[in-house]
Design a protein around this motif. Structure first.
Motif, PDB file in Angstrom:
ATOM      1  N   GLY A  91       1.097  -1.264  -0.395  1.00 10.88           N
ATOM      2  CA  GLY A  91       0.132  -0.425   0.475  1.00 10.88           C
ATOM      3  C   GLY A  91       0.297   1.453  -0.032  1.00 10.88           C
ATOM      4  N   HIS A  92       1.612   1.592   0.849  1.00  8.92           N
ATOM      5  CA  HIS A  92       2.786   2.524   1.063  1.00  8.92           C
ATOM      6  C   HIS A  92       3.460   2.725  -0.464  1.00  8.92           C
ATOM      7  CE1 HIS A  92       5.293   6.077   2.613  1.00  8.92           C
ATOM      8  NE2 HIS A  92       6.210   4.947   2.105  1.00  8.92           N
ATOM      9  N   ALA A  93       3.901   1.478  -0.625  1.00  4.51           N
ATOM     10  CA  ALA A  93       5.648   2.027  -2.298  1.00  4.51           C
ATOM     11  C   ALA A  93       3.768   2.510  -3.220  1.00  4.51           C
ATOM     12  CB  ALA A  93       4.908   0.071  -2.846  1.00  4.51           C
ATOM     13  N   VAL A  94       2.926   1.550  -3.471  1.00  3.21           N
ATOM     14  CA  VAL A  94       2.216   2.312  -4.453  1.00  3.21           C
ATOM     15  C   VAL A  94       1.547   4.058  -3.938  1.00  3.21           C
ATOM     16  CG1 VAL A  94      -0.905   2.072  -5.160  1.00  3.21           C
ATOM     17  CG2 VAL A  94       1.137  -0.031  -4.549  1.00  3.21           C
ATOM     18  N   GLN A  95       1.316   4.312  -3.301  1.00  5.71           N
ATOM     19  CA  GLN A  95       1.307   5.743  -2.637  1.00  5.71           C
ATOM     20  C   GLN A  95       1.984   6.448  -3.213  1.00  5.71           C
ATOM     21  OE1 GLN A  95       0.677   5.457   1.688  1.00  5.71           O
ATOM     22  NE2 GLN A  95      -1.074   6.076   1.644  1.00  5.71           N
ATOM     23  N   GLN A  96       3.964   5.854  -2.870  1.00  2.00           N
ATOM     24  CA  GLN A  96       4.667   6.479  -3.557  1.00  2.00           C
ATOM     25  C   GLN A  96       5.235   6.839  -4.796  1.00  2.00           C
ATOM     26  OE1 GLN A  96       6.823   7.903  -1.154  1.00  2.00           O
ATOM     27  NE2 GLN A  96       5.225   7.878   0.321  1.00  2.00           N
ATOM     28  N   GLU A  97       4.666   5.692  -5.721  1.00  2.00           N
ATOM     29  CA  GLU A  97       5.099   5.369  -6.978  1.00  2.00           C
ATOM     30  C   GLU A  97       3.459   6.283  -8.092  1.00  2.00           C
ATOM     31  OE1 GLU A  97       6.782   3.574 -10.120  1.00  2.00           O
ATOM     32  OE2 GLU A  97       7.316   4.177  -7.830  1.00  2.00           O
ATOM     33  N   VAL A  98       2.298   5.937  -7.274  1.00  3.39           N
ATOM     34  CA  VAL A  98       1.473   7.009  -7.971  1.00  3.39           C
ATOM     35  C   VAL A  98       1.691   8.675  -8.101  1.00  3.39           C
ATOM     36  CG1 VAL A  98      -1.019   7.614  -8.194  1.00  3.39           C
ATOM     37  CG2 VAL A  98      -0.601   5.405  -7.756  1.00  3.39           C
ATOM     38  N   SER A  99       2.463   8.262  -6.505  1.00  2.29           N
ATOM     39  CA  SER A  99       2.513  10.665  -6.456  1.00  2.29           C
ATOM     40  C   SER A  99       3.851  11.052  -7.723  1.00  2.29           C
ATOM     41  CB  SER A  99       2.796  10.866  -5.479  1.00  2.29           C
ATOM     42  OG  SER A  99       1.981  10.534  -3.805  1.00  2.29           O
ATOM     43  N   ARG A 100       4.820   9.932  -7.442  1.00  3.63           N
ATOM     44  CA  ARG A 100       5.824  10.043  -8.078  1.00  3.63           C
ATOM     45  C   ARG A 100       6.088  10.046  -9.682  1.00  3.63           C
ATOM     46  NH1 ARG A 100       9.719   7.792 -11.189  1.00  3.63           N
ATOM     47  NH2 ARG A 100       8.564   5.496 -10.767  1.00  3.63           N
ATOM     48  N   VAL A 101       4.850   8.809 -10.128  1.00  4.85           N
ATOM     49  CA  VAL A 101       4.372   9.003 -11.459  1.00  4.85           C
ATOM     50  C   VAL A 101       3.455   9.994 -11.916  1.00  4.85           C
ATOM     51  CG1 VAL A 101       3.934   7.216 -13.632  1.00  4.85           C
ATOM     52  CG2 VAL A 101       5.209   6.681 -12.147  1.00  4.85           C
ATOM     53  N   VAL A 102       2.833  10.230 -11.458  1.00  3.42           N
ATOM     54  CA  VAL A 102       1.652  11.074 -11.466  1.00  3.42           C
ATOM     55  C   VAL A 102       2.562  13.160 -11.791  1.00  3.42           C
ATOM     56  CG1 VAL A 102      -0.130  12.778 -11.307  1.00  3.42           C
ATOM     57  CG2 VAL A 102      -0.745  10.234 -11.047  1.00  3.42           C
ATOM     58  N   PHE A 103       3.253  13.137 -10.907  1.00  4.84           N
ATOM     59  CA  PHE A 103       4.228  14.171 -11.117  1.00  4.84           C
ATOM     60  C   PHE A 103       5.044  14.308 -12.007  1.00  4.84           C
ATOM     61  CE2 PHE A 103       7.770  16.623  -9.855  1.00  4.84           C
ATOM     62  CZ  PHE A 103       6.689  18.013 -10.080  1.00  4.84           C
ATOM     63  N   GLU A 104       5.827  13.138 -12.783  1.00  8.90           N
ATOM     64  CA  GLU A 104       7.136  13.347 -13.449  1.00  8.90           C
ATOM     65  C   GLU A 104       6.266  12.975 -14.746  1.00  8.90           C
ATOM     66  OE1 GLU A 104       9.259   9.546 -13.182  1.00  8.90           O
ATOM     67  OE2 GLU A 104      10.242  10.775 -12.252  1.00  8.90           O
ATOM     68  N   GLN A 105       5.181  12.632 -14.922  1.00  7.68           N
ATOM     69  CA  GLN A 105       4.379  12.193 -16.051  1.00  7.68           C
ATOM     70  C   GLN A 105       3.645  13.219 -16.501  1.00  7.68           C
ATOM     71  OE1 GLN A 105       2.652   8.416 -17.960  1.00  7.68           O
ATOM     72  NE2 GLN A 105       4.569   7.702 -16.959  1.00  7.68           N
ATOM     73  N   THR A 106       3.162  14.616 -15.826  1.00  8.96           N
ATOM     74  CA  THR A 106       1.976  15.210 -16.097  1.00  8.96           C
ATOM     75  C   THR A 106       2.220  16.768 -15.372  1.00  8.96           C
ATOM     76  OG1 THR A 106       0.531  15.104 -14.066  1.00  8.96           O
ATOM     77  CG2 THR A 106       0.112  13.636 -15.769  1.00  8.96           C
ATOM     78  N   GLY A 107       3.204  16.663 -14.385  1.00 10.56           N
ATOM     79  CA  GLY A 107       3.459  17.521 -13.989  1.00 10.56           C
ATOM     80  C   GLY A 107       2.553  18.045 -12.970  1.00 10.56           C
ATOM     81  N   GLN A 108       1.497  17.580 -12.134  1.00  9.16           N
ATOM     82  CA  GLN A 108       0.940  17.675 -11.407  1.00  9.16           C
ATOM     83  C   GLN A 108       0.974  17.180  -9.879  1.00  9.16           C
ATOM     84  OE1 GLN A 108      -2.514  19.699 -12.340  1.00  9.16           O
ATOM     85  NE2 GLN A 108      -0.443  19.499 -14.028  1.00  9.16           N
ATOM     86  N   MET A 109       0.735  17.761  -8.898  1.00 13.02           N
ATOM     87  CA  MET A 109       0.949  17.396  -7.462  1.00 13.02           C
ATOM     88  C   MET A 109       0.385  16.683  -6.761  1.00 13.02           C
ATOM     89  SD  MET A 109       4.436  18.280  -6.117  1.00 13.02           S
ATOM     90  CE  MET A 109       4.149  17.999  -4.612  1.00 13.02           C
ATOM     91  N   VAL A 110       0.896  15.199  -6.620  1.00  9.61           N
ATOM     92  CA  VAL A 110      -1.030  14.578  -5.921  1.00  9.61           C
ATOM     93  C   VAL A 110      -0.426  14.936  -4.383  1.00  9.61           C
ATOM     94  CG1 VAL A 110      -1.927  11.931  -5.270  1.00  9.61           C
ATOM     95  CG2 VAL A 110      -0.843  13.182  -7.681  1.00  9.61           C
ATOM     96  N   ASP A 111      -1.697  15.567  -4.124  1.00  8.97           N
ATOM     97  CA  ASP A 111      -1.566  15.578  -2.116  1.00  8.97           C
ATOM     98  C   ASP A 111      -2.036  14.497  -1.683  1.00  8.97           C
ATOM     99  OD1 ASP A 111      -1.971  19.011  -2.371  1.00  8.97           O
ATOM    100  OD2 ASP A 111      -2.852  18.228  -4.013  1.00  8.97           O
ATOM    101  N   GLU A 112      -2.694  14.032  -1.683  1.00  6.75           N
ATOM    102  CA  GLU A 112      -3.222  12.131  -1.273  1.00  6.75           C
ATOM    103  C   GLU A 112      -3.671  11.835  -1.970  1.00  6.75           C
ATOM    104  OE1 GLU A 112      -7.012  11.075   1.986  1.00  6.75           O
ATOM    105  OE2 GLU A 112      -7.600  12.787  -0.026  1.00  6.75           O
ATOM    106  N   VAL A 113      -3.337  10.688  -2.091  1.00  3.68           N
ATOM    107  CA  VAL A 113      -3.259   8.847  -2.356  1.00  3.68           C
ATOM    108  C   VAL A 113      -3.467   7.826  -1.082  1.00  3.68           C
ATOM    109  CG1 VAL A 113      -2.591   7.072  -3.567  1.00  3.68           C
ATOM    110  CG2 VAL A 113      -1.170   9.237  -4.549  1.00  3.68           C
ATOM    111  N   SER A 114      -4.420   8.055  -1.571  1.00  9.30           N
ATOM    112  CA  SER A 114      -5.476   6.547  -0.478  1.00  9.30           C
ATOM    113  C   SER A 114      -5.277   4.983  -1.234  1.00  9.30           C
ATOM    114  CB  SER A 114      -7.417   6.837   0.231  1.00  9.30           C
ATOM    115  OG  SER A 114      -6.639   8.136   0.038  1.00  9.30           O
ATOM    116  N   VAL A 115      -5.092   4.460  -1.071  1.00 10.49           N
ATOM    117  CA  VAL A 115      -5.294   2.885  -1.284  1.00 10.49           C
ATOM    118  C   VAL A 115      -6.310   1.571  -0.756  1.00 10.49           C
ATOM    119  CG1 VAL A 115      -3.730   0.902  -1.836  1.00 10.49           C
ATOM    120  CG2 VAL A 115      -3.082   3.187  -1.838  1.00 10.49           C
ATOM    121  N   THR A 116      -6.714   2.034  -1.042  1.00 15.27           N
ATOM    122  CA  THR A 116      -7.792  -0.006  -0.665  1.00 15.27           C
ATOM    123  C   THR A 116      -7.568  -1.426  -1.279  1.00 15.27           C
ATOM    124  OG1 THR A 116      -9.194   1.946  -1.052  1.00 15.27           O
ATOM    125  CG2 THR A 116     -10.058  -0.517  -0.363  1.00 15.27           C
TER     126      THR A 116
END
Length: 125
Positions: A91-116
């Protein structure tokens, strides 16, 4: 010739969702994304809109993106993971990876990633 004009670039939620889905699926321990009932409905609406405009929809089932009035970006990811890794680690790895890749590919900062984590599948023998 230079100009001091600025333009705003805004990446729409379906694009962020597709990028987040790819990032989540690439995370070790994630077997697949699961859309759930809420995700299925929003996915059908999104796909319908994209098909009306002749666009090929990028897969993003199991991911929901919300942007608050202040512009804060929130990503919710529903996953099925493998039993060979601790759920909290995946779950923590998904949060980190989603935040990192979204920023790298879109330039958008992710404020929160919730993993279920919707399911944990047994290890393959």
């Amino acid at each position: 010739m230079t100009t001091d004009a600025f333009s705003e670039v805004r990446v729409e939620a379906p694009v962020v969702a597709a990028v987040a889905a790819q990032a989540a699926c690439a995370t070790p321990g994630v077997i697949r994304l699961e859309p759930g009932v809420r995700g299925l409905v929003s996915s059908l609406v999104r796909v319908g809109k994209q098909r009306l405009t002749s666009a090929d929809p990028a897969p993003s089932e199991g991911v929901r993106v919300r942007r608050s009035a202040s512009g804060a970006l929130s990503v919710q990811v529903d996953v099925v993971i493998s039993a060979d890794r601790p759920a909290s680690v995946v779950g923590h790895a998904v949060q980190q990876e989603v935040s990192r890749v979204v920023f790298e590919q879109t330039g958008q900062m992710v404020d929160e990633v919730s993993v279920t984590i919707l399911d944990i599948e047994p290890e393959q023998q």
